[in-house]
Design an enzyme around this catalytic site. Structure first.
Site, PDB file in Angstrom:
ATOM      1  N   ASP A 126      17.872  29.240  11.925  1.00  0.00           N
ATOM      2  CA  ASP A 126      17.630  30.889  13.130  1.00  0.00           C
ATOM      3  C   ASP A 126      19.147  31.633  12.048  1.00  0.00           C
ATOM      4  O   ASP A 126      18.566  32.445  11.038  1.00  0.00           O
ATOM      5  CB  ASP A 126      17.568  30.900  14.386  1.00  0.00           C
ATOM      6  CG  ASP A 126      17.364  32.934  14.889  1.00  0.00           C
ATOM      7  OD1 ASP A 126      17.271  33.445  13.856  1.00  0.00           O
ATOM      8  OD2 ASP A 126      17.851  32.790  16.346  1.00  0.00           O
ATOM      9  N   ASP A 130      13.587  24.141  28.659  1.00  0.00           N
ATOM     10  CA  ASP A 130      14.996  23.836  27.817  1.00  0.00           C
ATOM     11  C   ASP A 130      15.651  24.371  29.611  1.00  0.00           C
ATOM     12  O   ASP A 130      16.825  24.773  30.220  1.00  0.00           O
ATOM     13  CB  ASP A 130      15.893  25.072  27.280  1.00  0.00           C
ATOM     14  CG  ASP A 130      17.431  24.625  26.573  1.00  0.00           C
ATOM     15  OD1 ASP A 130      18.130  23.902  27.746  1.00  0.00           O
ATOM     16  OD2 ASP A 130      17.852  25.145  26.151  1.00  0.00           O
ATOM     17  N   SER A 166      21.646  25.321  11.210  1.00  0.00           N
ATOM     18  CA  SER A 166      21.752  26.520   9.846  1.00  0.00           C
ATOM     19  C   SER A 166      22.947  25.857   9.512  1.00  0.00           C
ATOM     20  O   SER A 166      24.557  25.496   9.645  1.00  0.00           O
ATOM     21  CB  SER A 166      21.927  28.432  10.634  1.00  0.00           C
ATOM     22  OG  SER A 166      20.843  28.275  11.011  1.00  0.00           O
ATOM     23  N   GLU A 171      14.946  19.264  25.841  1.00  0.00           N
ATOM     24  CA  GLU A 171      16.607  18.733  26.312  1.00  0.00           C
ATOM     25  C   GLU A 171      17.117  18.238  26.984  1.00  0.00           C
ATOM     26  O   GLU A 171      17.414  18.773  28.081  1.00  0.00           O
ATOM     27  CB  GLU A 171      16.846  20.581  25.707  1.00  0.00           C
ATOM     28  CG  GLU A 171      18.103  19.651  24.890  1.00  0.00           C
ATOM     29  CD  GLU A 171      18.454  21.268  23.917  1.00  0.00           C
ATOM     30  OE1 GLU A 171      18.299  21.729  23.523  1.00  0.00           O
ATOM     31  OE2 GLU A 171      20.239  21.636  24.447  1.00  0.00           O
ATOM     32  N   SER A 207      11.829  33.144  19.793  1.00  0.00           N
ATOM     33  CA  SER A 207      13.449  33.553  21.466  1.00  0.00           C
ATOM     34  C   SER A 207      12.878  33.873  22.354  1.00  0.00           C
ATOM     35  O   SER A 207      12.161  34.783  22.021  1.00  0.00           O
ATOM     36  CB  SER A 207      14.113  33.352  20.420  1.00  0.00           C
ATOM     37  OG  SER A 207      14.469  34.472  20.491  1.00  0.00           O
ATOM     38  N   ASP A 255      10.441  29.280  21.761  1.00  0.00           N
ATOM     39  CA  ASP A 255      11.545  28.432  21.553  1.00  0.00           C
ATOM     40  C   ASP A 255      12.366  28.629  22.706  1.00  0.00           C
ATOM     41  O   ASP A 255      13.180  30.090  22.873  1.00  0.00           O
ATOM     42  CB  ASP A 255      12.529  29.434  20.514  1.00  0.00           C
ATOM     43  CG  ASP A 255      13.485  28.572  19.953  1.00  0.00           C
ATOM     44  OD1 ASP A 255      14.228  27.381  20.371  1.00  0.00           O
ATOM     45  OD2 ASP A 255      14.704  29.517  19.309  1.00  0.00           O
ATOM     46  N   HIS A 256      13.469  27.348  23.276  1.00  0.00           N
ATOM     47  CA  HIS A 256      14.242  27.847  24.837  1.00  0.00           C
ATOM     48  C   HIS A 256      13.550  28.490  26.101  1.00  0.00           C
ATOM     49  O   HIS A 256      13.989  29.459  26.637  1.00  0.00           O
ATOM     50  CB  HIS A 256      15.381  28.762  24.221  1.00  0.00           C
ATOM     51  CG  HIS A 256      16.754  27.980  24.281  1.00  0.00           C
ATOM     52  ND1 HIS A 256      17.082  26.686  23.637  1.00  0.00           N
ATOM     53  CD2 HIS A 256      17.056  28.083  21.914  1.00  0.00           C
ATOM     54  CE1 HIS A 256      17.545  25.938  22.706  1.00  0.00           C
ATOM     55  NE2 HIS A 256      17.702  26.373  21.678  1.00  0.00           N
TER      56      HIS A 256
HETATM   57  P1  13P Z   1      21.166  28.374  14.373  1.00  0.00           P
HETATM   58  O1  13P Z   1      22.221  29.361  15.285  1.00  0.00           O
HETATM   59  O2  13P Z   1      21.984  26.949  14.084  1.00  0.00           O
HETATM   60  O3  13P Z   1      19.715  28.729  13.236  1.00  0.00           O
HETATM   61  O4  13P Z   1      20.374  27.080  15.413  1.00  0.00           O
HETATM   62  C1  13P Z   1      18.905  27.870  15.360  1.00  0.00           C
HETATM   63  C2  13P Z   1      18.589  27.532  16.908  1.00  0.00           C
HETATM   64  O5  13P Z   1      18.880  26.702  17.869  1.00  0.00           O
HETATM   65  C3  13P Z   1      16.899  27.838  17.496  1.00  0.00           C
HETATM   66  O6  13P Z   1      16.837  27.490  18.315  1.00  0.00           O
HETATM   67  O1  G3H Z   2      18.258  29.729  19.652  1.00  0.00           O
HETATM   68  C1  G3H Z   2      18.825  30.354  19.902  1.00  0.00           C
HETATM   69  C2  G3H Z   2      17.779  31.553  18.776  1.00  0.00           C
HETATM   70  O2  G3H Z   2      18.962  31.461  17.199  1.00  0.00           O
HETATM   71  C3  G3H Z   2      17.442  32.500  19.769  1.00  0.00           C
HETATM   72  O3  G3H Z   2      18.026  33.701  18.950  1.00  0.00           O
HETATM   73  O4  G3H Z   2      17.763  34.734  21.271  1.00  0.00           O
HETATM   74  O5  G3H Z   2      18.950  35.738  20.144  1.00  0.00           O
HETATM   75  O6  G3H Z   2      16.375  35.216  19.724  1.00  0.00           O
HETATM   76  P1  G3H Z   2      17.999  35.027  19.894  1.00  0.00           P
HETATM   77 ZN    ZN Z   3      18.275  26.272  19.749  1.00  0.00          ZN
END
Ligand code: 13P
Ligand code: G3H
Ligand code: ZN
Length: 334
Positions: free
Chosen positions: A280, A116, A238, A148, A56, A94-95
Site C-alpha cells: 500500500d 485480524d 512496501s 493472522e 481497508s 484488509d484487516h
Molecule cells: P505497506 O504499508 O508496507 O504497504 O503494507 C500494506 C499492508 O500490509 C496492507 O494490509
Molecule cells: O494495512 C494497512 C493499509 O496500508 C491500509 O491503511 O487503513 O490507512 O487505509 P489505511
Molecule cells: Zn496489513
C-alpha cells in the site's frame, strides 16, 4: 445479498494453490480511488497477472464500501475491455476487525476477507477467526478467509501496533486446524507504513541510505515445515523506493527516516510458501512524488486530471515492476 461470482470476481483458493506451486506471490494492492484502481488493473492486464484488490477500514471510511464494491465490479469489466479474456480478480477486506464487518463485506460481494485478531489473546483470536470462517465458508459461493498470528509493528490509520512480535511457529498448526482459515498472515519483521525500522535498527550504506536488518527467514522456514504447502501472507511489504522518497523531498516534502523491505528479500519470500504480498505505502509514495513534481513545475496547473494522470501513470509503472521483477506473478493468468 450478492455473491461475488455474479460480479465476475474469484476467491483466493485456486489462485494461492497455483502460486505456492509455482513459486510466486499474488500482489495485494490497496485502493481508495479511481486512479489507483485504473493503475492496478492496467498493470495487471498488461503483465498478465492475477490480483487481489484490497479495501481497508480506512478506505471504507474514505470512499464508502458500496462505491468500492461497484468499482471492483467495474474493474472486472474494465479488464475485459482491455483485452483480458479471463480476469482473476479478488475483492478482499484488509484487516477486518469484527465478525459483523466481515459479514457485511461478504454479503456485499467481497470474495475474500481478513479477520485480524492478532492483537487478541490467542484463544480469542482462534474463536473470532473460526466464527468468520464458518460464516464465509457456508456461503453459496465459498468466501476465503485470511487470519493472522503474530503482531506487526507500525502505525497506520486503523492498523496500529507499537512493537512487533514474530509469529510463534509452534502455534500455527493448532491455529489453522482449529479455525479453518484459508491463509495465514505472519510476522517475520515486516511492518506497516514508510518507516519499517527505527534508524538504530539499521546500518547506513556509503550514500547514507538506511539499510534494514533482514527478515526472519528462519521463522518462515519453521512455519513452512509445520504447514507444508499452506498459503502464507506477508503484510507491510512496501519497499519504500529511495527514488520516490528523494523526489518527494526534492519537491518540498519531508519524509525523514523512511525505510522499507528490500526487493530481493521479497523476491526470496515470494519463492517460498508466501503467496500473497501486501503493498500500500509504495503506491502512496509513487502518487505523492508525481503530484508534487507537477505542483512545483507547473504552479498554474489546476485541472486534477493533469496531476492525477501522471500519478496514475507512475503507479502503473510501479505495479508492473512489482509483478514482473519482485513478486513473479506476471504471466500467470490462464
Ligand atoms: P505497506 O504499508 O508496507 O504497504 O503494507 C500494506 C499492508 O500490509 C496492507 O494490509
Ligand atoms: O494495512 C494497512 C493499509 O496500508 C491500509 O491503511 O487503513 O490507512 O487505509 P489505511
Ligand atoms: Zn496489513
Amino acid at each position: 445479498m450478492v455473491s461475488y461470482k455474479e460480479l465476475g470476481l474469484v476467491n483466493t483458493k485456486e489462485m494461492f494453490a497455483k502460486a505456492v506451486k509455482g513459486g510466486y506471490a499474488i500482489p495485494a494492492y490497496n485502493f481508495n480511488n479511481m486512479e489507483q484502481l485504473q493503475a492496478i488493473i492496467q498493470a495487471c492486464v498488461e503483465t498478465k497477472s492475477p490480483v487481489i484488490l484490497q479495501v481497508s477500514s480506512g478506505a471504507r471510511k474514505y470512499a464508502n464500501q458500496t462505491l468500492l464494491r461497484y468499482m471492483a465490479q467495474g474493474a472486472v469489466e474494465y479488464a475485459k475491455e482491455l483485452g483480458c479474456a479471463n480476469p482473476q480478480i479478488v475483492l478482499h477486506l484488509d484487516h477486518g476487525d469484527s465478525f459483523e464487518l466481515c459479514k457485511s463485506c461478504i454479503e456485499m460481494g467481497f470474495s475474500s476477507v481478513m479477520i485480524d485478531g492478532s492483537s487478541l489473546p490467542y484463544e480469542e483470536n482462534v474463536a473470532l477467526t473460526k466464527k468468520v470462517c464458518e460464516f464465509a465458508h457456508s456461503q453459496k459461493d465459498y468466501v476465503t478467509v485470511e487470519g493472522e498470528l503474530g503482531v506487526l509493528a507500525g502505525v497506520e490509520d486503523d492498523v496500529a501496533a507499537e512493537e512487533s512480535h514474530y509469529t510463534k511457529p509452534e502455534e500455527v498448526q493448532d491455529f489453522v486446524s482449529k479455525t479453518g482459515v484459508d491463509s495465514l498472515a505472519i510476522s517475520i519483521g515486516t511492518s506497516h507504513g514508510r518507516c519499517k525500522f527505527k534508524p538504530e535498527q539499521c546500518t547506513r550504506n556509503a550514500d547514507g541510505i538506511l539499510v534494514p536488518p533482514p527478515l526472519a527467514f528462519d521463522v518462515l522456514a519453521e512455519i513452512e515445515k509445520k504447514l507444508p504447502g499452506f498459503p502464507i501472507v506477508l503484510h507491510g511489504s512496501s519497499s519504500v523506493p529511495v527514488e520516490y522518497v528523494k523526489q518527494i523531498e526534492q519537491y518540498g516534502g519531508k519524509l525523514a527516516d523512511s525505510v522499507g523491505i528490500p526487493e530481493e528479500q521479497l523476491r526470496k519470500a515470494a519463492k517460498s510458501a508466501v503467496c500473497k504480498i501486501n503493498i500500500d505505502s509504495d503506491g502512496r509514495l509513487a502518487m505523492t512524488a508525481a503530484i508534487r513534481k507537477v505542483f512545483v513545475e507547473k504552479p498554474s496547473e489546476f485541472d486534477p486530471r493533469k496531476y492525477l494522470g501522471p500519478a496514475r501513470d507512475e503507479l502503473k509503472k510501479m505495479y508492473m515492476h512489482k509483478n514482473i521483477e519482485v513478486l513473479g506473478s506476471a504471466g500467470h493468468l490462464d
